[in-house]
Design a protein around this motif. Sequence first.
Motif, PDB file in Angstrom:
ATOM      1  N   SER A 237      16.231 -18.105 -43.240  1.00  0.00           N
ATOM      2  CA  SER A 237      15.872 -19.461 -43.685  1.00  0.00           C
ATOM      3  C   SER A 237      14.717 -20.018 -42.858  1.00  0.00           C
ATOM      4  CB  SER A 237      17.068 -20.399 -43.585  1.00  0.00           C
ATOM      5  OG  SER A 237      18.109 -19.965 -44.428  1.00  0.00           O
TER       6      SER A 237
ATOM      7  N   ILE B 227      11.481 -18.355 -43.909  1.00  0.00           N
ATOM      8  CA  ILE B 227      11.037 -18.876 -45.212  1.00  0.00           C
ATOM      9  C   ILE B 227      10.393 -20.255 -45.054  1.00  0.00           C
ATOM     10  CG2 ILE B 227      11.861 -19.739 -47.441  1.00  0.00           C
ATOM     11  CD1 ILE B 227      13.863 -17.398 -47.424  1.00  0.00           C
ATOM     12  N   VAL B 228      10.995 -21.106 -44.256  1.00  0.00           N
ATOM     13  CA  VAL B 228      10.449 -22.452 -44.030  1.00  0.00           C
ATOM     14  C   VAL B 228       9.091 -22.370 -43.337  1.00  0.00           C
ATOM     15  CG1 VAL B 228      10.786 -24.584 -42.728  1.00  0.00           C
ATOM     16  CG2 VAL B 228      12.657 -23.646 -44.079  1.00  0.00           C
TER      17      VAL B 228
ATOM     18  N   LEU C  15       6.930 -19.793 -43.228  1.00  0.00           N
ATOM     19  CA  LEU C  15       5.947 -19.196 -44.137  1.00  0.00           C
ATOM     20  C   LEU C  15       5.558 -20.177 -45.249  1.00  0.00           C
ATOM     21  CD1 LEU C  15       7.208 -15.508 -44.445  1.00  0.00           C
ATOM     22  CD2 LEU C  15       5.257 -16.386 -43.131  1.00  0.00           C
ATOM     23  N   GLY C  16       6.528 -20.938 -45.731  1.00  0.00           N
ATOM     24  CA  GLY C  16       6.237 -21.954 -46.748  1.00  0.00           C
ATOM     25  C   GLY C  16       5.304 -23.031 -46.205  1.00  0.00           C
ATOM     26  N   GLY C  17       5.529 -23.433 -44.972  1.00  0.00           N
ATOM     27  CA  GLY C  17       4.665 -24.425 -44.333  1.00  0.00           C
ATOM     28  C   GLY C  17       3.249 -23.914 -44.137  1.00  0.00           C
TER      29      GLY C  17
ATOM     30  N   PHE D 167       1.789 -21.547 -45.952  1.00  0.00           N
ATOM     31  CA  PHE D 167       1.189 -21.476 -47.289  1.00  0.00           C
ATOM     32  C   PHE D 167       0.740 -22.860 -47.747  1.00  0.00           C
ATOM     33  CE2 PHE D 167       1.807 -22.243 -51.829  1.00  0.00           C
ATOM     34  CZ  PHE D 167       0.826 -21.412 -52.344  1.00  0.00           C
ATOM     35  N   GLU D 168       1.607 -23.854 -47.571  1.00  0.00           N
ATOM     36  CA  GLU D 168       1.282 -25.215 -48.003  1.00  0.00           C
ATOM     37  C   GLU D 168       0.020 -25.714 -47.296  1.00  0.00           C
ATOM     38  OE1 GLU D 168       3.555 -29.468 -48.357  1.00  0.00           O
ATOM     39  OE2 GLU D 168       3.786 -28.345 -46.483  1.00  0.00           O
TER      40      GLU D 168
ATOM     41  N   PHE E   7       2.668 -31.138 -53.676  1.00  0.00           N
ATOM     42  CA  PHE E   7       2.669 -31.107 -52.224  1.00  0.00           C
ATOM     43  C   PHE E   7       2.495 -32.468 -51.551  1.00  0.00           C
ATOM     44  CE2 PHE E   7       1.186 -26.945 -53.637  1.00  0.00           C
ATOM     45  CZ  PHE E   7       2.078 -26.124 -52.981  1.00  0.00           C
TER      46      PHE E   7
END
Length: 125
Positions: free
Chosen positions: A11, A14-15, A17-19, A21-22, A71
């Motif tokens: 988790s 994922i958080v 990597l998501g940050g 990417f964003e 976003f």
Amino acid sequence: MVKSLISVAVSLVIVVLGGIFEQKFLCSSFDEISAIFYELDADLRDNSATKEQALKAQQKWINKKEYLHSFIPHNDIKEIDLWVAETVAYVSDGNYDEARKKTIVILELLEQTPKSYSLRIENLL
């Protein structure tokens, strides 16, 4: 116990990597839009901007903002919308001085907005 630790670790990855990417998406999107408005600003300085060029910049913004709504808050997008619409109106009227003033504000908004959502100390406090 081990499954819980693995779930937490996955988790967290994922958080993070998501940050990442964003942040990359926001910065590249705003840089792309800024380039178009810098070009428009240069033509406004020379009094050679056309209504079509202003409409092209506005359309590019409209296309990008569809993705940006995922976003960032709608209020930030709406503020840029208003400045862009005013710029197009002034260019259409041939009022390049006012259009340039609006473009300068747009460029500042395009620079500052992504910073508001980056992982920086002033955004965390």
